[in-house]
Design an enzyme around this catalytic site. Structure first.
Site, PDB file in Angstrom:
ATOM      1  CG  HIS A 207      -1.810   1.062   1.491  1.00 11.78           C
ATOM      2  ND1 HIS A 207      -3.178   0.946   1.327  1.00 11.78           N
ATOM      3  CD2 HIS A 207      -1.598   2.347   1.875  1.00 11.78           C
ATOM      4  CE1 HIS A 207      -3.763   2.105   1.607  1.00 11.78           C
ATOM      5  NE2 HIS A 207      -2.823   2.982   1.943  1.00 11.78           N
ATOM      6  CG  HIS A 209      -0.111   7.086   0.790  1.00 16.00           C
ATOM      7  ND1 HIS A 209      -1.186   7.940   0.869  1.00 16.00           N
ATOM      8  CD2 HIS A 209      -0.511   5.927   1.363  1.00 16.00           C
ATOM      9  CE1 HIS A 209      -2.192   7.333   1.478  1.00 16.00           C
ATOM     10  NE2 HIS A 209      -1.813   6.103   1.796  1.00 16.00           N
ATOM     11  CB  CYS A 240      -1.862  14.720   4.565  1.00 16.55           C
ATOM     12  SG  CYS A 240      -1.928  15.671   6.072  1.00 16.55           S
TER      13      CYS A 240
END
Lengths: 300, 300
Positions: A207, A209, A240
């Protein structure tokens, strides 16, 4: 190089992608969007999060979304659940699988779920047991597996300890999260070498980013280690709100461009993912980070 | 994985990065910017192009820029030259090296320089000979080595023929260009396997554009083949004005993040490159594509 023949992607855009977006997406639009994603050929969609609405206002309609989406029999629908209450709501709304979550690093875990790592296990264990009793698959999201924003580098040994415990407690698979998107391929190599001494590649989901633009290279490295499951977010949605350049999850569209280019099958139609990206981009009113989406939108 | 110990980057922002930008950067600002780049520790800068100003208005001040920049003795200053006239101007302005250019695919070569591939060799041969006579290093840019926007896939055999000819005609190195930024790592593997049967890794420079977000992964693959020279553009500056999402060259800043993360030395200070990216970003009045630049700008 040797690459796997088939890769399973889990679309996390409706949960991880959307959760920090300030523009509220209407429930009906979410449902329409998830139905578009269901129609792409993807095998799994994490459609929402059953945490308390005050923590993630964007996903306060998780139950309604779960009830309204058109279930495609070829798609596995999962959702994030923090505790038994969340699991109860998720089961009511309809899930094929539940995801529980925690961080490897104490500080991130404390800030995120207000517990020490040791205190977190019993809570998850209960959720895992109940979900398994209900016949559901359970994935354990493990955050900050490479770097922690508070503690810096995280050692593979620490990651392994958390994963061993979660597997012992009953999760079916582990999603290893580069939560802040700072990992480089040598970190991926080091972690996977350690993890693959304990687990099969099929038990691991990577996973990434894309904060520093390394996600596709990290996936390439993971493929070279035989990893066959990845999380990704349509259009690269996410990120974010406190860090302008902190991109979201790696874009499903860019991952498809890579995988199909390498001759790896996914079962997913790129043009459907393009449409789904443009749909949510339009609803959010801002350009999504995926380069594949942007270049296809201008060329075709 | 094994990676080289040291990588040489050539900063092409002032030429390839800037050439399609519509906002004219004042000569004094270009000079100041190139001086910032010179101060970063980078070993080579392509500071402009000596093509006729009507083709690239942004670089019409090549001669003035060449005369005004502060020469750092540790930096090799090169420029693009299309023909003898361009070389003459470049020599007057001051260069350490000249770059000639052509495409592998007939249609792209024709559209770009209005000659067939066969007709191009004698023109370049003359420039190469004169540049060598003047004691200058010569690089041959070879475009469309993976995909051509008009002809589709380009075969490694075609690339090899062009490179063999240019090497025979006297170039010191070849820069292999993924001109439209569509290559994936398996294409890089296939081309490099063929190229490295004829050339040493040191004779090859890889030049990636990031249209589909694959450039960092392509560089990672090139490193695994022992390639030690890459072209990159500060901030990821560049791109085609006719394709909104068609990003420019791979961002020097992202490449540095990758290389330093892998423990590879470059001699370049990341913070100086960050400053140079923010400087030109401010002058152009738009956010550059580099994720490293964007995330560092918001975090620090």
């Amino acid at each position: 190089m040797n690459y796997p023949d088939f890769i399973h992607l889990k679309e996390v855009g409706p949960r991880d992608g959307l959760q920090n977006e300030k523009v509220f997406i209407d429930t009906e639009d979410k449902v329409k969007w998830i139905n578009m994603l269901s129609d792409s050929g993807i095998g799994e969609i994490e459609y929402s999060s059953f945490v308390h609405p005050k923590w993630i206002p964007q996903l306060k309609d998780a139950r309604e979304v779960g009830r309204k989406i058109k279930r495609n029999k070829n798609v596995f629908y999962s959702a994030l659940v923090p505790n038994l209450k969340g699991l109860e709501h998720a089961l009511e709304a309809g899930i094929d699988g539940a995801s529980v979550f925690m961080s490897v690093s104490e500080t991130h875990n404390k800030k995120n779920i207000n517990k020490t790592v040791a205190e977190t296990y019993p809570v998850l264990r209960e959720v895992i047991r109940e979900a398994k009793t209900a016949g559901k698959n359970v994935t354990g999201y493990v955050s900050t597996v490479f770097d922690c924003p508070y503690e810096g580098k995280v050692e593979p040994e620490q990651v392994l300890r958390v994963c061993d415990q979660l597997i012992a407690d009953g999760v079916d698979a582990i999603s290893l999260g580069d939560t802040i998107g700072t990992a480089v391929p040598s970190q991926v190599e080091r972690l996977l070498e350690r993890m693959l001494s304990h687990f099969n590649p099929e038990q691991l989901i990577l996973h990434f980013h894309d904060t520093r633009g390394m996600a596709i290279a990290n996936i390439l490295t993971s493929l070279q280690y035989g990893i066959t499951h990845f999380d990704s977010s349509v259009g690269g949605l996410g990120g974010c709100p406190y860090a302008k350049g902190a991109a979201g999850n790696v874009a499903t569209n860019d991952v498809l461009y890579l995988l199909h280019g390498l001759g790896i099958k996914t079962g997913i139609k790129e043009e459907k993912m393009q449409q789904a990206a443009l749909y949510i981009q339009d609803k959010l009113g801002k350009q999504l980070p995926s380069k594949t989406v942007a270049s296809q939108a201008s060329n075709y």
